[in-house]
Design an enzyme around this catalytic site. Structure first.
Site, PDB file in Angstrom:
ATOM      1  CG  ASP A  65      39.508 -53.478  59.224  1.00 52.52           C
ATOM      2  OD1 ASP A  65      38.532 -53.000  58.614  1.00 52.52           O
ATOM      3  OD2 ASP A  65      39.613 -53.481  60.464  1.00 52.52           O
ATOM      4  CE1 TYR A 116      46.061 -50.989  68.207  1.00 53.74           C
ATOM      5  CE2 TYR A 116      44.323 -49.366  67.943  1.00 53.74           C
ATOM      6  CZ  TYR A 116      44.724 -50.682  68.099  1.00 53.74           C
ATOM      7  OH  TYR A 116      43.779 -51.667  68.130  1.00 53.74           O
ATOM      8  CE  LYS A 158      48.429 -56.282  68.961  1.00 58.68           C
ATOM      9  NZ  LYS A 158      49.876 -56.091  69.074  1.00 58.68           N
TER      10      LYS A 158
HETATM   11  C1  F6R Z   1      41.276 -54.375  67.706  1.00 57.26           C
HETATM   12  C2  F6R Z   1      40.330 -53.389  67.250  1.00 57.26           C
HETATM   13  C3  F6R Z   1      39.274 -52.914  68.157  1.00 57.26           C
HETATM   14  C4  F6R Z   1      39.404 -51.404  68.426  1.00 57.26           C
HETATM   15  C5  F6R Z   1      38.359 -50.923  69.436  1.00 57.26           C
HETATM   16  C6  F6R Z   1      38.424 -49.410  69.665  1.00 57.26           C
HETATM   17  O1  F6R Z   1      42.207 -54.668  66.715  1.00 57.26           O
HETATM   18  O2  F6R Z   1      40.416 -52.927  66.131  1.00 57.26           O
HETATM   19  O3  F6R Z   1      39.243 -53.649  69.339  1.00 57.26           O
HETATM   20  O4  F6R Z   1      40.680 -51.133  68.893  1.00 57.26           O
HETATM   21  O5  F6R Z   1      37.066 -51.230  68.977  1.00 57.26           O
HETATM   22  O6  F6R Z   1      38.290 -48.768  68.457  1.00 57.26           O
HETATM   23  P1  F6R Z   1      38.165 -47.177  68.344  1.00 57.26           P
HETATM   24  O7  F6R Z   1      39.344 -46.592  69.073  1.00 57.26           O
HETATM   25  O8  F6R Z   1      38.189 -46.906  66.875  1.00 57.26           O
HETATM   26  O9  F6R Z   1      36.854 -46.801  68.973  1.00 57.26           O
HETATM   27 MG    MG Z   2      39.196 -53.493  62.424  1.00 57.77          MG
HETATM   28 MG    MG Z   3      40.502 -57.209  61.804  1.00 55.13          MG
END
Ligand code: F6R
Ligand code: MG
Ligand code: MG
Length: 365
Positions: A11, A229, A232
Site C-alpha cells: 500500500d 499500528y 492490517k
Molecule cells: C484499515 C485502514 C483504514 C484506516 C482508517 C483510519 O486497514 O487502513 O481503515 O485505519 O481509514 O485512517 P487514518 O487514521 O489514517 O485516518
Molecule cells: Mg491503506
Molecule cells: Mg490495504
C-alpha cells in the site's frame, strides 16, 4: 523448466483515503515491469490492485527471495511513491515502505510477499488471491478447507494422488518459529493452532506424497515489525491447481463462505471476507468490508496466460449477499466486541493511546 512465481504487494497510497489504488500507480508499475521483461530479468508480469494495495505478480527463473527480483519490486514501489503518490498527495503515500534503504529482500521492510518455485507441469493452472483490510491469518480458514477438508475438496477422498493428504507449514508470528503438520492425521492439532489466526499463520502447503509445493502465502505482520499500528497486512496467496492438486473449483469453493476475519475499519474489527471481481476491488462501507480478488492463469514456459477474474461471477452473488448481511449484523454492534477486536489484538491499534489517558482516573475498588 523451473519457474518462480513472485507476488509482491504494498500500500503506497490510496485514492480517497484507503479505498483504492490510483490508476497512475498501476500504469507506472506496468512500465517498470515491462522494462524488466525486456531486459530478461523477469519472464512475465501482471499488475493489478486489491483495494488500496498495488499487486505485482511476476514470473522468473531466479528462485525465491532473489535480491534482483525483490529490488525490482522495491524500486517500483519507491518510484511510484515519488512520482505519483507524493505529487498527487495520495492518502498514506509510501506507507508500507518502512525503511529508507533496501537490503536485498523486501521481507521485513513492509511489502507483502508470497513466492513459490516449481517445475512447470505439462499444464500448470495457477491461482492468485489478494485481500484488503485483513491479515495473513485470514487464509488459514481457506487453506484448511482447500487442502484438508473433504467436505470442501472432493479430491481428498476421490483422487488417489491427493488421498495421502497435505503438509502445512505453520508460522508462530510471536515466537518466530515454524512447525510442519501432516493432514489428515494431525488435523485436530493443526486446527488447535490455526484457529488463532492473529498468531499462527499457514505459510506453505505441500503435497505429502512427493513434497511438491501447493500453496504459498504472505505472512508478515507489519505491526509486529514496526511495533506500532501500521494498518492490517492485506495478505496475498498463490495456489497451484488440478491434476493432483485441488481443482480450480475446489480452491474457489473455500471462498463461497464469507468467514469472519480481523481487519476492516482501523484494523480493529471483525467482518466477513467478501469475494469480488476486480471491478469491485475497492473498500467502501466502514472502509470495507474486507475483500478478496482471485485471478486464474495458465503458465506456459513462465508466461502468464490470463487472467480469468474468478469471482466476477454470479455464482458468488449469494456469497456476497451473505457477506453484506453479516457486515450489517456485525456493524450494529458498534464499538462492542466481538465486532471490535479483543484487547490483545487492539494492542497494535490506536486504542492504547486512549486507555492510557484514563489510567490515572481509576481508584482502588
Ligand atoms: C484499515 C485502514 C483504514 C484506516 C482508517 C483510519 O486497514 O487502513 O481503515 O485505519 O481509514 O485512517 P487514518 O487514521 O489514517 O485516518
Ligand atoms: Mg491503506
Ligand atoms: Mg490495504
Amino acid at each position: 523448466m523451473r519457474v518462480t512465481v513472485s507476488l509482491i504487494k504494498a500500500d503506497i497510497g490510496g485514492l480517497a483515503g484507503h479505498s483504492v489504488v490510483h490508476p497512475k500507480l498501476e500504469e507506472l508499475a506496468r512500465k517498470k515491469l515491462q522494462e524488466a521483461k525486456e531486459t530478461g530479468l523477469i519472464i512475465d508480469y501482471y499488475v493489478y490492485h486489491a483495494g488500496d494495495d498495488l499487486q505485482l505478480l511476476m514470473t522468473h527463473t531466479k528462485g525465491e527471495n532473489n535480491p534482483e527480483i525483490h529490488k525490482l519490486a522495491w524500486d517500483t514501489f519507491v518510484e511510484a511513491t515519488e512520482k505519483v503518490s507524493k505529487p498527487l498527495k495520495l492518502y498514506g503515500a509510501g506507507q508500507d515502505l518502512l525503511s529508507d534503504t533496501f537490503s536485498g529482500n523486501v521481507r521485513g521492510l513492509g511489502p507483502g510477499v508470497a513466492e513459490m518455485e516449481f517445475e512447470e507441469r505439462k499444464s500448470e493452472p495457477i491461482l492468485v488471491f489478494s485481500a484488503d483490510k485483513t491479515e495473513p491469518g485470514a487464509w488459514n480458514f481457506k487453506l484448511y478447507k482447500i487442502f484438508a477438508d473433504p467436505f470442501n475438496t472432493a479430491g481428498l477422498v476421490i483422487d488417489p494422488s491427493m488421498h495421502d493428504g497435505f503438509i502445512f507449514e505453520v508460522l508462530d508470528l510471536i515466537e518466530d518459529m515454524y512447525v510442519l503438520m501432516n493432514t489428515p492425521e494431525e488435523s485436530y492439532d493443526l486446527l488447535a493452532l490455526i484457529g488463532t489466526p492473529g498468531r499462527y499463520v499457514i505459510r506453505k502447503v505441500y503435497r505429502k506424497s512427493d513434497r511438491e509445493v501447493a500453496a504459498s502465502a504472505s505472512v508478515q505482520r507489519l505491526s509486529l515489525i514496526a511495533g506500532r499500528y501500521v494498518g492490517k497486512d492485506d495478505p496475498v496467496l498463490i495456489v497451484r491447481a488440478q491434476h493432483g492438486f485441488p481443482a480450480v473449483g475446489e480452491v474457489l469453493e473455500a471462498f463461497a463462505f464469507p468467514h469472519l476475519v480481523a481487519g476492516w475499519m482501523r484494523g480493529s474489527h471483525h467482518g466477513p471476507l467478501m469475494p469480488v471481481g476486480l471491478k469491485d476491488a475497492k473498500c467502501t462501507r466502514f472502509d470495507g468490508p474486507p475483500r478478496v480478488v482471485g485471478l486464474g492463469f495458465q503458465l506456459h514456459n513462465g508466461i502468464l496466460e490470463g487472467p480469468v477474474d474468478l469471482f466476477d461471477d454470479p455464482a458468488f452473488d449469494y456469497t456476497r449477499r451473505m457477506a453484506e448481511e453479516i457486515a450489517d449484523y456485525m456493524r450494529r454492534h458498534g464499538p462492542f466486541m466481538p465486532h471490535r477486536l479483543g484487547p490483545e489484538e487492539m494492542e497494535y491499534t490506536t486504542l492504547p493511546g486512549v486507555l492510557e489517558k484514563l489510567r490515572t482516573r481509576f481508584k482502588k475498588a
